[in-house]
Enzyme design. Sequence first.
Site, mmCIF file in Angstrom:
data_model
loop_
_atom_site.group_PDB
_atom_site.id
_atom_site.type_symbol
_atom_site.label_atom_id
_atom_site.label_comp_id
_atom_site.label_asym_id
_atom_site.label_seq_id
_atom_site.Cartn_x
_atom_site.Cartn_y
_atom_site.Cartn_z
ATOM 1 C CG ASP A 476 43.653 38.404 37.831
ATOM 2 O OD1 ASP A 476 43.456 38.103 36.586
ATOM 3 O OD2 ASP A 476 43.764 39.424 38.604
ATOM 4 C CG ASP A 546 40.905 44.453 34.234
ATOM 5 O OD1 ASP A 546 40.217 43.729 35.031
ATOM 6 O OD2 ASP A 546 42.212 44.162 33.970
HETATM 7 C C1 DGJ Z 1 43.491 42.096 36.982
HETATM 8 C C2 DGJ Z 1 42.005 41.912 37.267
HETATM 9 O O1 DGJ Z 1 41.242 41.862 36.260
HETATM 10 C C3 DGJ Z 1 41.620 43.288 38.198
HETATM 11 O O2 DGJ Z 1 40.231 43.163 38.499
HETATM 12 C C4 DGJ Z 1 42.512 43.153 39.435
HETATM 13 O O3 DGJ Z 1 42.252 41.742 40.231
HETATM 14 C C5 DGJ Z 1 43.834 43.075 39.155
HETATM 15 N N1 DGJ Z 1 44.206 42.080 38.236
HETATM 16 C C6 DGJ Z 1 44.590 42.769 40.281
HETATM 17 O O4 DGJ Z 1 46.060 42.774 40.072
#
Ligand code: DGJ
Length: 726
Positions: A476, A546
């Site tokens: 991430d 997201d």
């Molecule tokens: C952002 C990501 O897009 C989410 O899916 C998740 O992994 C969060 N970060 C975790 O902090």
Amino acid sequence: MSVTFHKQDSLFRLTTKNTLYAFELTHGTLVHRYYGKKRGATVPTSADIKGRVVSFSPYRDENDKAFSLDTQPLEYSYYGSGDFRPTALRIRNRHGDSVTCFEYVSHKIRRGAVDRAPLPSGRADEKTQTLDITLRDLVSDCELHLYYTVFYDCDIITRSAAVTNRSGADVVVEKLMSLCLDLAGEDYDVITLGGRHCRERTVYQRTPLFRGNLAITSRRGATSHQMNPFMAVCARGADENRGDVYGFNLVWSGSFLNECECEQTGSARIQAGLGSESFTYRLRDGETVHAPEAIMTYSPTGLGTMSRHFHDFVNRHIVPEKAKERRPVVLNSWEAFYFNINEDIMVDFAAAAADCGMDMVIMDDGWFGARVHDRAGLGDWFVNRDRFRDGLRPFVERVKATGVKFGIWVEPEMVNPDSDLYRAHPDWVVSCRERTRSLSRSQMVLDMSNPAVIDYLKASFTETFRDVPIDYFKWDMNRHISEPGSPNLAPEDQGSLSYRYMLGVYSLFDWFTKQFPHAMIENCSGGGGRYDLAMMYYTSQIWTSDNTGARDRVLIQYSSQLAYPASVMSCHVSNPKGDLHELDLKYKVAVGGILGYEFNVLNTDEAIKEEIRRQVAQYRTFDHLIQNGTHYRLASPYETELSAYYYQLGDEILLSAIHTNGSAVIGKKKTVTKLTVRTADKHASYRDLLGGGTYTGEQLRAGIEIGAFDLDETGYGAKLWHFCKL
Ligand code: DGJ
């Protein structure tokens, strides 16, 4: 040979299966002559073209008024030497001016691609050929390499440039584009994909080119949610199946500049590369700096063919070998528990994943350091013993005993100020002397240009993941770069921080793939904030957004596929909330890409779980079509009330239609009543394995009636057909 040079006409010809690209060496300069269909092409040379004097254009030789750099279609252009269009290269020399004018020295044609490591680029196969042209500017005393690599079967040609300083003193590279292309004519539209967090690539813009500069850019140190580096330049009337389309993209994940400019000679200059405000590079004597690889394709049959060229290229020449394996259906902990995870919850979660027929459980954020919320712990890559009392390995063994594989979340490039790492090394973050260090999501960006930071991360991950059987990493990256400077770089090198940052990131990705060869990597940047070809080079798939709401996902996924294949598009069904219609919609939207789930299956009622078992089992009957099939779009949610498309592989076709409420339509809404599977075999009959009907290939090619949808109160509903030849 896909690359040739003939002395008689001084033409370089680059051929792919269906296209031809040609340019001429004349006056020591590379002059663009043709990009289009291969069949029936005639390529003019300077002998056929009458130059005309254009007032106010500078001439290097006033006796040769047929040739001004300002009016020629050029393969690459240099600041300040009489070409007043946007320049591809600017180098500040030891005299303090930034003018360059490179002249041809030599060229080589060779097998394979260019090694720009650690910059990623298209992977060569046995047919790949590269043209490497050397040019020289006598005043700055720099050498320029222009590279053209031909990926014959995919109809893709890649471009890039590299500068080597031979001057004995420092120079500063101020702009370094990967690609410069002067297209004849100016009646083009440009298609670009803007957006924001949770709405990636949904600002689908089609803009007529105009006299002036049309630029898309990121200054964020990441390709970004806000503007994807994909760009298509197409004939005004071009649509899904008709018209000339030129598609462009970059194999790059940082700040970029793509620009188009029409000018007085009635042509359009297209450029892509490192031209944004976030790039200058002090180049020492003997040093070389590489622009990232740019890719381009030409389609005479609209946007659909362009996309298929890109998809094919990504699947064959970009993604890692690991991506070719059948993808797991994962159950991810994030939307289920956010930070509230521990060993017992995760083991139960894994057992529930197994019970629903899924392949893997992913432990997302919250397992390490003091990371029990988003304000602490990033950078401290050791397991939280309050949550995982015996450490990672015994826990992962318990997970695996439930019958699923195991994946884990990391965010290597970031640090919370409230962390052991930051307390020990406050000088390891991207920052500028005497300036506030801005926070975003309570975190700072680690200085990935600093080798000590990379070494620390390698040591941490080696230690923490030693002997832990991890099958998947979710990598991430949750903020963009402000105050772009490095405490570790000299003042003269500060302008190159964003570029060097990316090189550090790529070297760590490269190390990860070698250190953990059995694990696949899923890329994520707050969803699809680095949805780009360079991330796809290291990672099998990308968390698309997201936003897991089906209604927004329809748009996000539809436009993402303009440039990128379904095989990289990670799509999860989240929060079904006891509503079977909503669960069905989410599933049918998610199977536009690689299916996964992301909700608290532990407190879900049995009817929902039973439905999920059925979905996973059904998906397994056609997932090969999504991962490896050819994609055809039938109806756009930006033009109609539908998002409709199909995937075809061998004797099978997976057809999908999602009814929307039409709120995303730009301009006049079109109506679609039939779905036309124009590539069905007209001599065959097909059975729909989902609905049970039988159709002849002719019927599918003529179009099948969509029929009524089971719509919810928001106007959404979805249908799937899985045709198989009888
Ligand atoms: C952002 C990501 O897009 C989410 O899916 C998740 O992994 C969060 N970060 C975790 O902090």
